[in-house]
Design a protein around this motif. Structure first.
Motif, PDB file in Angstrom:
ATOM      1  N   ASP A   1       5.471   1.552  -9.322  1.00  0.00           N
ATOM      2  CA  ASP A   1       4.311   0.948  -9.964  1.00  0.00           C
ATOM      3  C   ASP A   1       4.577  -0.533 -10.219  1.00  0.00           C
TER       4      ASP A   1
ATOM      5  N   LYS B   1       3.838   5.724  -5.588  1.00  0.00           N
ATOM      6  CA  LYS B   1       3.698   5.726  -7.046  1.00  0.00           C
ATOM      7  C   LYS B   1       2.836   6.907  -7.505  1.00  0.00           C
ATOM      8  N   ASN B   2       1.831   7.228  -6.700  1.00  0.00           N
ATOM      9  CA  ASN B   2       0.953   8.331  -7.082  1.00  0.00           C
ATOM     10  C   ASN B   2       1.559   9.701  -6.829  1.00  0.00           C
ATOM     11  N   GLN B   3       2.631   9.725  -6.042  1.00  0.00           N
ATOM     12  CA  GLN B   3       3.180  11.028  -5.668  1.00  0.00           C
ATOM     13  C   GLN B   3       4.511  11.349  -6.332  1.00  0.00           C
ATOM     14  N   THR B   4       5.030  10.408  -7.106  1.00  0.00           N
ATOM     15  CA  THR B   4       6.353  10.647  -7.697  1.00  0.00           C
ATOM     16  C   THR B   4       6.259  10.731  -9.226  1.00  0.00           C
TER      17      THR B   4
ATOM     18  N   ASP C   1       0.830  -1.207   0.000  1.00  0.00           N
ATOM     19  CA  ASP C   1       0.000   0.000   0.000  1.00  0.00           C
ATOM     20  C   ASP C   1       0.862   1.255   0.000  1.00  0.00           C
TER      21      ASP C   1
ATOM     22  N   HIS D   1       1.959   1.979  -3.380  1.00  0.00           N
ATOM     23  CA  HIS D   1       0.875   2.560  -4.166  1.00  0.00           C
ATOM     24  C   HIS D   1       0.806   4.079  -3.952  1.00  0.00           C
ATOM     25  N   THR D   2       0.940   4.476  -2.684  1.00  0.00           N
ATOM     26  CA  THR D   2       0.918   5.913  -2.379  1.00  0.00           C
ATOM     27  C   THR D   2       2.086   6.618  -3.032  1.00  0.00           C
TER      28      THR D   2
ATOM     29  N   HIS E   1       8.225   6.788 -10.563  1.00  0.00           N
ATOM     30  CA  HIS E   1       6.837   6.332 -10.606  1.00  0.00           C
ATOM     31  C   HIS E   1       6.764   4.910 -11.163  1.00  0.00           C
TER      32      HIS E   1
ATOM     33  N   TYR F   1       4.574  -2.403  -6.927  1.00  0.00           N
ATOM     34  CA  TYR F   1       3.207  -2.539  -6.429  1.00  0.00           C
ATOM     35  C   TYR F   1       2.487  -3.672  -7.153  1.00  0.00           C
TER      36      TYR F   1
END
Lengths: 300, 170
Positions: free
Chosen positions: B72, B60-63, B54, B57-58, B68, B75
């Motif tokens: 990804d 991946k969404n912020q980099t 998890d 996942h966080t 990223h 994950y």
């Protein structure tokens, strides 16, 4: 039993599958010890799996699976020495313990594992429900030694009360599940069926949990496992004064034996409970030695 | 015809020079991004207490790309059951090396760091993150220095090399 078998490395998985075959329903425990044969405990007998000697790497694999590769999240579990996994099964941990100022901080090297397979026996309490109900539910104490099925029974009682049975409508049930055994919640989600109107306070100390539940969820029936300490009893009395019906369990063999325990004695003398269910270890799971009323008189 | 060939040759060497300079410029940038990702990871572990997957996942969404893509991949591949996490980490890292400008030192640091991930309690885990971050700091310094030193030079070196060889051949 996919949720259990997936914990093991492939070699052991294979051994387990071929040995257990279709006997999963009889299996109670899988015990692992570092570099020792794996032990399987069934209802009636115990077996060794000599081909499977779990080594250090196997333990690391299992712990990684248990923690989802995130050991840092298991602080609480490593201190308590057990954890609940998907399906409500419990894994007991032992090994080298680290202490901090004399208190247990965490188990550091886990070298012993005991996987206790949860048995959800839906319907074990059906027969006894008429005894627990007389113009409303009655305060009930379930008495039994370990492994007699107290928790299994109390779980089914919660399910039946909160779903309703025969002509009795469903009631709001609050479960205080200090050791995560009744509901076996993971992240607050119960893994067992507890009925429609049940709310669960997971991993919460009983005494505090009872009051929290009453304040926040207005339950009609409170279900608590293994009361014992003075604090538990005080909270129980308070709950009863708040007009909530309590169903709880306690360790013990007989009613006479319980009367010798000071905290419980007070409860019995004050006729707090209207029903006592005495479980017997010699009988199969969920069988009773007797049901007694508030006076201690035997009803069945 | 000769002139066209010469022009194409100079264009090629110029492009090589720019590409090289670009890599020098991107290395500190990518190291910084990895460091940021580690910081997010630390926060997710310490405060949100998320499991690794998890947390990835966080992150991946912020980099931004390419970090990223790395998280990804982690994950997604952690979903494939009973695969060793060390291998998942290593494979993802290999892919990251192909798409980013990170050097071998950074790879080694991240590889070591991957071995420790999820195997320790909070305090130890935090220490490992900080250790990796301080190693990366050192590399960052080195990478910035190299860019300062050679960044502009490589750009002009490409053009000049091309010109030099063309002059020799003509």
């Amino acid at each position: 039993m996919e949720e259990i078998i997936r914990l093991f490395p492939e070699g052991i998985q294979h051994e387990l599958n071929s040995r257990i075959g279709n006997r999963w329903d009889q299996l109670q425990e899988i015990r692992l010890r570092l570099n020792r044969p794996l032990e399987l405990i069934f209802h009636t007998k115990q077996e060794w799996l000599n081909q499977a000697l779990p080594n250090k790497l196997d333990f690391v694999h299992i712990i990684n699976q248990l923690s989802e590769y995130s050991l840092y999240r298991m602080e609480e579990e490593l201190r308590e020495g057990y954890m609940t996994i998907e399906g409500g099964h419990r894994v007991g941990l032992a090994g080298k313990v680290n202490t901090l100022n004399g208190a247990v901080k965490a188990i550091q090297f886990i070298t012993f594992l005991n996987i206790r397979i949860a048995k959800e026996k839906i319907g074990v309490a059906t027969k006894i429900m008429p005894y627990l109900y007389h113009q409303g539910y009655l305060n009930t104490l379930i008495v039994g030694a370990p492994q007699t099925g107290k928790t299994t029974l109390i779980r089914d009682i919660a399910r039946i009360i909160s779903t309703g049975w025969k002509n009795v409508p469903a009631k709001k049930v609050g479960v205080i599940d200090e050791r995560s055994e009744i509901a076996a919640s993971i992240k607050g989600v119960p893994q067992h069926d507890l009925g429609l109107r049940t709310d669960v306070m997971d991993a919460c100390p009983k005494a505090e949990g009872m009051m929290m539940m009453i304040r926040s969820m207005s339950p009609e029936i409170l279900i608590v496992d293994e009361i014992g300490g003075k604090k538990d009893v005080d909270a129980l009395l308070e709950a009863l004064n708040a007009g909530v019906v309590v169903v709880c369990s306690v360790h013990g063999q007989t009613l006479e034996e319980l009367k010798k325990r000071p905290t419980i004695q007070a409860l019995i003398n004050q006729r707090i409970f209207h029903r006592y269910l005495i479980l017997d270890s010699t009988l199969s799971l969920g069988r009773f030695r007797g049901i007694h009323d508030a006076e201690g008189k035997r009803m069945s | 015809m000769q002139w066209v060939g010469a022009l194409l040759f100079i264009c090629t060497t110029t492009w090589i020079g720019f590409e090289w300079s670009n890599r020098l410029a991107n290395r500190p940038k990518h190291i910084r991004q990895v460091k940021n990702a580690l910081q997010i990871l630390e926060a997710e572990m310490m405060y949100s207490q998320l499991p690794l997957q998890d947390a990835f996942h966080t992150i991946k969404n912020q980099t931004p790309f390419p970090i990223h893509a790395f998280f990804d991949r982690l994950y997604k591949n952690m979903n494939q059951e009973s695969k060793d996490f060390g291998i998942v980490w290593q494979n993802s890292l290999d892919e990251l090396m192909d798409i980013s400008c990170l050097g071998n030192n950074e790879k080694e640091i991240l590889l070591q760091f991957g071995q420790t991930l999820g195997q320790h309690d909070f305090l130890q885990q935090q220490k490992h993150i900080q250790l990796a971050a301080s190693h990366l700091d050192r590399e960052l310094e080195d990478a910035s220095e190299q860019y300062q030193k050679y960044g502009k030079m490589t750009k002009s070196l490409g053009v000049l090399c091309g010109l030099f060889i063309v002059l020799l051949l003509l």
